[in-house]
Every structure is written in C-alpha cells, then in structure tokens.
Design an enzyme around this catalytic site. Structure first.
Site, mmCIF file in Angstrom:
data_model
loop_
_atom_site.group_PDB
_atom_site.id
_atom_site.type_symbol
_atom_site.label_atom_id
_atom_site.label_comp_id
_atom_site.label_asym_id
_atom_site.label_seq_id
_atom_site.Cartn_x
_atom_site.Cartn_y
_atom_site.Cartn_z
ATOM 1 N N GLU A 112 37.967 48.701 56.081
ATOM 2 C CA GLU A 112 36.729 48.493 55.332
ATOM 3 C C GLU A 112 36.775 47.138 54.629
ATOM 4 O OE1 GLU A 112 35.176 51.993 53.357
ATOM 5 O OE2 GLU A 112 34.688 50.795 51.585
ATOM 6 N N ASP A 114 34.584 45.377 51.620
ATOM 7 C CA ASP A 114 33.598 45.786 50.613
ATOM 8 C C ASP A 114 32.980 44.630 49.852
ATOM 9 O OD1 ASP A 114 34.029 48.439 51.142
ATOM 10 O OD2 ASP A 114 35.376 48.768 49.449
ATOM 11 N N GLU A 116 30.588 45.246 46.562
ATOM 12 C CA GLU A 116 29.945 46.227 45.696
ATOM 13 C C GLU A 116 29.407 45.509 44.455
ATOM 14 O OE1 GLU A 116 32.281 50.343 46.554
ATOM 15 O OE2 GLU A 116 33.325 48.923 45.249
ATOM 16 N N HIS A 129 32.218 43.179 43.135
ATOM 17 C CA HIS A 129 33.555 43.726 43.373
ATOM 18 C C HIS A 129 33.822 43.681 44.877
ATOM 19 C CE1 HIS A 129 36.986 46.512 42.630
ATOM 20 N NE2 HIS A 129 36.653 47.008 43.795
ATOM 21 N N THR A 130 34.868 42.943 45.291
ATOM 22 C CA THR A 130 35.220 42.872 46.710
ATOM 23 C C THR A 130 36.577 43.532 46.927
ATOM 24 O OG1 THR A 130 36.377 40.731 46.601
ATOM 25 C CG2 THR A 130 33.975 40.682 46.884
ATOM 26 N N ASN A 131 36.758 44.095 48.125
ATOM 27 C CA ASN A 131 38.021 44.747 48.456
ATOM 28 C C ASN A 131 38.161 44.794 49.973
ATOM 29 O OD1 ASN A 131 40.445 46.083 48.126
ATOM 30 N ND2 ASN A 131 39.585 47.893 47.138
ATOM 31 N N ASN A 139 43.315 48.250 47.566
ATOM 32 C CA ASN A 139 44.009 47.599 46.441
ATOM 33 C C ASN A 139 44.092 46.084 46.607
ATOM 34 O OD1 ASN A 139 44.529 50.189 45.316
ATOM 35 N ND2 ASN A 139 46.314 50.395 46.638
ATOM 36 N N GLU A 141 41.608 43.856 45.495
ATOM 37 C CA GLU A 141 40.371 43.585 44.779
ATOM 38 C C GLU A 141 40.285 42.150 44.255
ATOM 39 O OE1 GLU A 141 42.684 45.757 43.714
ATOM 40 O OE2 GLU A 141 41.845 47.793 43.592
ATOM 41 N N TRP A 206 32.888 54.505 36.363
ATOM 42 C CA TRP A 206 33.762 53.326 36.432
ATOM 43 C C TRP A 206 33.019 52.003 36.563
ATOM 44 C CZ3 TRP A 206 33.636 50.044 40.676
ATOM 45 C CH2 TRP A 206 32.995 50.539 41.822
ATOM 46 N N GLY A 210 34.128 49.503 32.870
ATOM 47 C CA GLY A 210 35.150 50.525 33.067
ATOM 48 C C GLY A 210 34.674 51.941 32.833
ATOM 49 N N ARG A 273 50.489 44.503 37.124
ATOM 50 C CA ARG A 273 50.154 45.609 38.027
ATOM 51 C C ARG A 273 51.241 45.835 39.058
ATOM 52 N NH1 ARG A 273 44.709 45.584 41.854
ATOM 53 N NH2 ARG A 273 45.204 47.421 43.136
#
Length: 286
Positions: A112, A114, A116, A129-131, A139, A141, A206, A210, A273
C-alpha cells in the site's frame, strides 16, 4: 458547489444532480474519460454521487458512515494522478484518502502507498500523512503541513511507482521520494499489481492532534470531491518485456524546498522510536 450545504447526503445528491442538469444545457460536451466509468464503490454507495456529467465524484460523511471507491484497473508500475478538493471548514476528525493498494490474496502479502489528509479545526492547515506498506508492514510515515488551502479548489495529487522509486507529488511538485535499492531487501513493492482507492471516513480517535480533537457532527455532512483520474502505466521494454520508467527521479530544488519548509515528521529521523532496533534499512542506505 460551495454555495450550498445540504443537510444530508441524500439532499446533496439531489441538489448536485439538479445543478449538473442546468450546466449541461450550456456547457459543450467534452470527449474525455469519465470518472464514473473508471471506478467502482467499495462501501457507502449511498453516501457518494456523481455530477459534472459523471466526471466528478462527491463523497459524503455522516455519523453513520462515509464512502470509498477504487479504480477498476490494476497495474504493476504506473503513475496515478487524481484531482481532489478536501473537506472545508471544520474538518477535524475526518480523513480523506488517495492511496494505492493490492487486492489481498492472503495475510502478509499486502502492499500500500498512502496519502491521507487529516482534517483540522477551521482556520488550521491540513496535515498530509504518507506511508508505504510492503508485505503488510508499514511504519514508514512522513507527514507534511499543506502550504495552501486544499478546500478552495481542486489540486492534483500523484503517486509515481516505478521499479526504482515511489514519488509523491502535489500539483506536479515532488514532496517525497522512496527509492528501491538492492540493499533494502524486501522493503519495496515489486511483486503485486495495485489500484487507486479513495475514501472519506471518520478517524477522530487519532486524526486531529492525536485524537484530542473530535469530529463535530453538528457540522455534518462533510464532503470531499474527486475528478480526472489519470493512470499512465510504465511502458514495457520491447526487448525484455520488463516495465521501464524513468531511471532515477531528477534532482529537484522544489523537492528540497518543500521538505525544508513543510515536513513535520520523518520516521527516518525518529531516533527515539527506533532506539532498541536501530533505524530501518532504507533510512541508512547510501
């Protein structure tokens, strides 16, 4: 279109159809591919409707549900372009999407790409928001603050997917490049065809700050608009039959400017992270 805000999705359908019929009496017909011929609905067909003689699609979101569609065609490597106008005014909690996705055959084989668009309170900018998911693992992003008002007019959002890179673009300007290199192993989608999907849905757990800001349903129904889907498949080589696209994304001052001024988050820079596992391979590749 912004001159009226029907109180329900069904009222919007009737109002837009009536407006389209009036336009058809004065507008000359154009020989173009119609969006209605290129897509099919995945869910919420009662919350979606065509106008502009079938080339523009409105998705509607109410508290019960929103709507989603997908392109009929699938491709292994192509450039996808579509024009979108996002939810206006208080869009907090809503998510409008454009993404490439595979038809899943079995768990663990999902790819996928993304885009968004995360709604916000009136007057505050949208976040993009890209992924990228490969073999059901995402993960990857990156987030951007849009530098224009995406609710006033249509803008073109694009994904160019080739054997060597994925490029995200807005109005022809690249904002993110994800390269495929042999050192990255299985972190690039190469095996499965993808199609373009779009949707409007509620994600107030979310999406905005957040999840601290919830959808204000007193502003419903919410609308997002899509038109002019263009898909340009990568042309196969006459000698090998393998799809060939541009070898490398061109060096772009525009890309660097967008990232310097509007990049909010990059997973490759999130040392905390990944403090236990180290950064992903693609973040450390040369």
């Amino acid at each position: 279109m912004a001159a009226f805000l029907p109180s329900s999705c069904s009222h919007a359908r009737m109002a837009l159809v009536a407006a389209a019929m009036l336009l058809m009496t004065t507008a000359a017909p154009a020989a173009v591919a119609l969006l209605k011929d290129d897509i099919e609905f995945m869910w919420g067909p009662d919350h979606s409707f065509f106008y502009d003689d079938g080339n523009t699609l409105a998705l509607c979101l109410e508290k019960t549900h929103g709507s989603g569609f997908r392109s009929k065609g699938t491709y292994l490597y192509a450039r996808y372009d579509i024009d979108v106008k996002l939810v206006a005014n208080n869009s907090a909690g809503t998510v409008t999407t454009v993404y490439l996705t595979t038809d899943d055959v079995r768990p663990g084989y999902h790819d996928e790409v993304d885009m968004e668009f995360l709604g916000n309170v009136t007057g505050e900018p949208y976040t993009l928001h890209t992924n990228i998911f490969v073999d059901s693992v995402g993960n990857r992003e990156q987030q951007f603050r849009l530098w224009f008002d995406p609710t006033k007019d249509f803008h073109t959002y694009s994904v160019e997917w080739t054997p060597k890179h994925i490029i995200f673009l807005i109005d022809g300007t690249p904002i993110r490049v994800y390269k495929h290199e042999s050192s990255r192993g299985g972190t690039f989608p190469t095996q499965r065809h993808m199609r373009l999907d779009g949707s409007l849905w509620n994600a107030d757990d979310w999406a905005t700050q957040g999840g601290r800001v919830k959808t204000d349903w007193t502003h419903a129904p919410f609308y997002a608009y899509y038109r002019n889907l263009r898909v340009t498949p990568c042309a196969p080589s006459s000698s090998t039959g393998v799809a060939l696209c541009s070898d490398e994304p061109p060096a772009s001052a525009a890309l660097q400017k967008v990232r310097a001024q509007h990049l909010l988050y990059d997973y490759c820079e999130d040392q905390n992270r990944f403090k236990d596992t180290g950064l992903p391979k693609e973040c450390t590749a040369d």
